[in-house]
Design a protein around this motif. Structure first.
Motif, PDB file in Angstrom:
ATOM      1  N   ILE A   2       0.949  -1.126  -0.011  1.00 12.37           N
ATOM      2  CA  ILE A   2      -0.069  -0.095  -0.154  1.00 12.37           C
ATOM      3  C   ILE A   2       0.976   1.228  -0.086  1.00 12.37           C
ATOM      4  CG2 ILE A   2      -1.607   1.330   1.088  1.00 12.37           C
ATOM      5  CD1 ILE A   2      -2.812  -1.287   2.644  1.00 12.37           C
ATOM      6  N   ILE A   3       0.546   2.291  -1.070  1.00 14.57           N
ATOM      7  CA  ILE A   3       1.441   3.440  -1.193  1.00 14.57           C
ATOM      8  C   ILE A   3       0.539   4.595  -0.908  1.00 14.57           C
ATOM      9  CG2 ILE A   3       2.662   4.908  -2.588  1.00 14.57           C
ATOM     10  CD1 ILE A   3       3.486   2.600  -4.105  1.00 14.57           C
ATOM     11  N   ALA A   4       0.556   5.040   0.409  1.00  7.97           N
ATOM     12  CA  ALA A   4      -0.324   6.365   0.794  1.00  7.97           C
ATOM     13  C   ALA A   4       0.576   7.610   0.589  1.00  7.97           C
ATOM     14  CB  ALA A   4      -0.548   5.996   2.320  1.00  7.97           C
ATOM     15  N   ILE A   5      -0.350   8.476   0.020  1.00  9.92           N
ATOM     16  CA  ILE A   5       0.269   9.798  -0.615  1.00  9.92           C
ATOM     17  C   ILE A   5      -0.627  10.903   0.069  1.00  9.92           C
ATOM     18  CG2 ILE A   5       1.133  11.291  -2.604  1.00  9.92           C
ATOM     19  CD1 ILE A   5       1.640   8.552  -4.125  1.00  9.92           C
ATOM     20  N   ASP A   6      -0.185  11.769   0.828  1.00 10.65           N
ATOM     21  CA  ASP A   6      -0.842  12.812   1.195  1.00 10.65           C
ATOM     22  C   ASP A   6      -0.284  14.237   0.706  1.00 10.65           C
ATOM     23  OD1 ASP A   6      -2.863  11.590   2.637  1.00 10.65           O
ATOM     24  OD2 ASP A   6      -1.387  10.891   4.075  1.00 10.65           O
ATOM     25  N   GLY A   7      -1.003  15.298   1.056  1.00  9.22           N
ATOM     26  CA  GLY A   7      -0.663  16.491   0.328  1.00  9.22           C
ATOM     27  C   GLY A   7      -1.700  17.734   0.038  1.00  9.22           C
ATOM     28  N   GLY A 116      -2.314   8.385   4.887  1.00  9.42           N
ATOM     29  CA  GLY A 116      -1.235   7.861   5.941  1.00  9.42           C
ATOM     30  C   GLY A 116      -1.379   7.904   7.464  1.00  9.42           C
ATOM     31  N   THR A 117      -2.489   8.841   7.711  1.00  8.69           N
ATOM     32  CA  THR A 117      -2.778   9.167   9.193  1.00  8.69           C
ATOM     33  C   THR A 117      -3.991   8.421   9.760  1.00  8.69           C
ATOM     34  OG1 THR A 117      -3.855  11.141   8.471  1.00  8.69           O
ATOM     35  CG2 THR A 117      -1.439  11.286   8.993  1.00  8.69           C
ATOM     36  N   VAL A 118      -5.064   8.428   8.583  1.00  9.70           N
ATOM     37  CA  VAL A 118      -6.355   7.554   8.987  1.00  9.70           C
ATOM     38  C   VAL A 118      -6.856   6.600   8.359  1.00  9.70           C
ATOM     39  CG1 VAL A 118      -8.698   8.161   9.264  1.00  9.70           C
ATOM     40  CG2 VAL A 118      -7.054   9.927  10.064  1.00  9.70           C
ATOM     41  N   ILE A 119      -6.654   6.553   7.127  1.00  7.38           N
ATOM     42  CA  ILE A 119      -7.181   5.479   6.188  1.00  7.38           C
ATOM     43  C   ILE A 119      -6.216   4.124   6.256  1.00  7.38           C
ATOM     44  CG2 ILE A 119      -7.995   4.984   3.944  1.00  7.38           C
ATOM     45  CD1 ILE A 119      -9.774   6.875   5.213  1.00  7.38           C
ATOM     46  N   CYS A 120      -4.960   4.371   5.769  1.00  2.01           N
ATOM     47  CA  CYS A 120      -4.005   3.328   6.028  1.00  2.01           C
ATOM     48  C   CYS A 120      -2.799   3.717   6.875  1.00  2.01           C
ATOM     49  CB  CYS A 120      -3.645   3.402   4.457  1.00  2.01           C
ATOM     50  SG  CYS A 120      -4.772   3.072   3.403  1.00  2.01           S
ATOM     51  N   PRO A 121      -3.089   3.788   8.175  1.00  2.00           N
ATOM     52  CA  PRO A 121      -1.801   4.163   9.152  1.00  2.00           C
ATOM     53  C   PRO A 121      -0.775   3.202   9.046  1.00  2.00           C
ATOM     54  CG  PRO A 121      -3.795   3.286  10.285  1.00  2.00           C
ATOM     55  CD  PRO A 121      -4.239   3.649   8.932  1.00  2.00           C
ATOM     56  N   LYS A 171     -11.423  18.890  12.379  1.00  2.00           N
ATOM     57  CA  LYS A 171     -11.337  17.902  13.616  1.00  2.00           C
ATOM     58  C   LYS A 171     -11.045  16.506  13.045  1.00  2.00           C
ATOM     59  CE  LYS A 171     -13.840  16.497  17.652  1.00  2.00           C
ATOM     60  NZ  LYS A 171     -15.118  16.249  18.510  1.00  2.00           N
ATOM     61  N   GLU A 172     -11.748  16.484  12.046  1.00  2.00           N
ATOM     62  CA  GLU A 172     -11.940  15.040  11.429  1.00  2.00           C
ATOM     63  C   GLU A 172     -10.617  14.780  10.365  1.00  2.00           C
ATOM     64  OE1 GLU A 172     -13.345  12.338  12.748  1.00  2.00           O
ATOM     65  OE2 GLU A 172     -14.380  13.475  14.360  1.00  2.00           O
ATOM     66  N   GLY A 173      -9.760  13.928  10.415  1.00  2.00           N
ATOM     67  CA  GLY A 173      -8.837  13.778   9.551  1.00  2.00           C
ATOM     68  C   GLY A 173      -8.014  14.974   8.958  1.00  2.00           C
ATOM     69  N   PRO A 174      -7.583  15.869   9.623  1.00  2.00           N
ATOM     70  CA  PRO A 174      -6.817  17.073   9.250  1.00  2.00           C
ATOM     71  C   PRO A 174      -5.715  16.628   8.327  1.00  2.00           C
ATOM     72  CG  PRO A 174      -6.206  16.546  11.591  1.00  2.00           C
ATOM     73  CD  PRO A 174      -7.379  15.792  11.260  1.00  2.00           C
TER      74      PRO A 174
END
Length: 207
Positions: A2-7, A116-121, A171-174
């Motif tokens: 799993i590759i999790a990419i945020d930004g 990376g923080t919530v869905i696929c920690p 509040k949720e998933g910042p």
């Protein structure tokens, strides 16, 4: 894998995610498109974007064909997406879909703001893609103009600043980098260089 990419918006995470998906042969999910689809449906039905219950019902019964709608990438829908994304009930309604997508074998690439923080920690690889807000505004402005939208750069820049603040403080998933995310600043990188940096990191994690 799993590759999790945020930004944040217009950082380049979507392009990077698509290319990584193609490189590894993994399916890719732009999770922001899910929130855009909810926002688009709310606008089409003339619903109040701030109505959490209404937005949650839309999310629970989301017509997936909206993900391919031409208008999903407009500035108006982007703003609506950012607003519905603050609703905890909307995020809960969409979470299962994202988790199931991530669970595919042999792997998947997901990009968004809380992957990376919530869905696929426990993702195998976590990337956080960023760039200065001015660079991101320039990219988004060019993108919107190419789609035929008449909008000035100053408006795009102002909207991005507001959206960044909303995304980072909800509040949720910042929006924030996971503690173990590898950060790539694309301010001075083209897409080829950004993807190369991501691949170098991923290779280092797999050896």
């Amino acid at each position: 894998m799993i590759i999790a990419i945020d930004g944040p918006a217009a950082s380049g995470k979507g392009n990077i995610a698509r290319q990584l998906g193609g490189h590894f042969g993994y399916p890719h999910l732009d999770t922001g498109a899910l929130y855009r689809a909810v926002g688009l449906a709310m606008l089409q039905e003339n619903r109040n974007i701030d109505d959490s219950d209404a937005a949650a019902k839309v999310a629970e019964n989301l017509p997936l064909e909206l993900l391919d709608a031409a208008e999903i990438r407009t500035a108006e829908v982007g703003e609506a997406a950012s607003k519905v994304a603050v609703h905890a009930a909307v995020r809960k309604a969409l979470r299962g879909f994202q988790e199931r997508f991530a669970g595919q074998s042999p792997g998947a690439v997901l990009d968004g703001r809380d992957i990376g923080t919530v869905i696929c920690p426990h993702a195998d690889v976590k990337l956080f893609i960023t760039a200065t807000v001015e660079i991101r505004a320039t990219r988004r402005h060019k993108e919107l103009l190419a789609r035929g939208e008449r909008i000035i750069y100053a408006r795009v820049l102002a909207d991005l600043k507001v959206r960044d603040q909303r995304d980072a403080t909800r509040k949720e998933g910042p929006l924030r980098p996971a503690d173990d995310a590898f950060q790539i600043d694309t301010s001075d990188l083209d897409i080829e260089a950004a993807v190369a940096a991501a691949l170098t990191f991923i290779t280092s994690q797999r050896t």
